[in-house]
Motif scaffolding. Sequence first.
Motif, short mmCIF file in Angstrom:
data_model
loop_
_atom_site.label_atom_id
_atom_site.label_comp_id
_atom_site.label_asym_id
_atom_site.label_seq_id
_atom_site.Cartn_x
_atom_site.Cartn_y
_atom_site.Cartn_z
N UNK A 148 52.55 62.80 59.95
CA UNK A 148 53.88 62.99 60.50
C UNK A 148 53.72 62.36 61.75
N UNK A 149 52.71 62.32 62.51
CA UNK A 149 52.55 61.62 63.59
C UNK A 149 51.70 60.35 63.87
N UNK A 150 50.85 60.11 62.79
CA UNK A 150 49.85 59.06 62.90
C UNK A 150 50.17 57.85 61.91
N UNK A 151 49.41 56.88 62.40
CA UNK A 151 49.46 55.54 61.79
C UNK A 151 48.44 55.58 60.60
N UNK A 152 48.50 54.71 59.64
CA UNK A 152 47.52 54.74 58.42
C UNK A 152 45.84 54.63 59.18
N UNK A 153 46.10 53.71 60.19
CA UNK A 153 44.74 53.47 60.77
C UNK A 153 44.17 54.87 61.35
N UNK A 154 45.09 55.54 61.94
CA UNK A 154 44.63 56.82 62.62
C UNK A 154 44.25 57.70 61.65
N UNK A 155 45.02 57.99 60.41
CA UNK A 155 44.67 58.62 59.17
C UNK A 155 43.19 58.24 58.91
N UNK A 156 43.09 56.86 58.49
CA UNK A 156 41.74 56.48 58.22
C UNK A 156 40.60 57.11 58.98
N UNK A 157 40.98 56.80 60.27
CA UNK A 157 39.82 56.99 61.42
C UNK A 157 39.78 58.69 61.27
N UNK A 158 40.62 59.46 61.17
CA UNK A 158 40.67 60.86 61.67
C UNK A 158 40.31 61.42 60.07
N UNK A 159 40.60 61.14 58.90
CA UNK A 159 40.49 61.94 57.85
C UNK A 159 39.45 61.26 56.71
N UNK A 160 39.96 60.03 56.44
CA UNK A 160 39.12 59.22 55.43
C UNK A 160 37.56 59.03 55.78
#
Length: 199
Positions: free
Chosen positions: A19-31
């Motif tokens: 809801x708040x993150x960009x794909x790059x944020x998701x990649x760095x925080x989750x993937x």
Amino acid sequence: MRIACLLAVFGLGLSTALAAGSPEDIARQWCANCHHADGNSISPLFPRLAGQQPAYLEQQLRAFRAKDRSDRSAHDYMWGIAGTLDDATISGLAAYFAAQKPSLNPNPVDSSLVSAGHELYQNGRADSGTTACATCHGAKAEGSVIAPRLAGQHAAYIVKQLHVFETSQRPSATAMQAIIKTLSESDMRALGAYVQTLP
């Protein structure tokens, strides 16, 4: 049961992040938890994504989301996560990992298998009807519009996925389902060893 609970919590956290993150944020925080922030995973349990063909990454993420890939690793690690991703995020994640620079795989490899793997990869084998891997994956295993990048991938992961192709658990990989019938276990191990050594 424990894996299912952990993935449920993981998916809930990812849904919030989406809801708040960009794909790059998701990649760095989750993937990054499995694949590393730059896509150069260290564990053979998880594929290396750096420099991967973006169309292939999109295809696989959509397959995970639709539960079309039913191999055990897909079920355990990716179904719940991919189920939270919309098309724009999938495209963004694919573009992010495709843009990362692949590094040499630091894990040891059985060097006695590399020569045989090189021969089979580049030239195939006429007597068994084995197509040269380079035909689809490129001479340097960099991938193409129809096949994923294999260079630097974990040898153990390659072998595991080749065995998955023996089943119907990856329905979009029809070409590989035919090719795998021409390969022995030693062929698979040789191919895995060879591609892992490629930059």
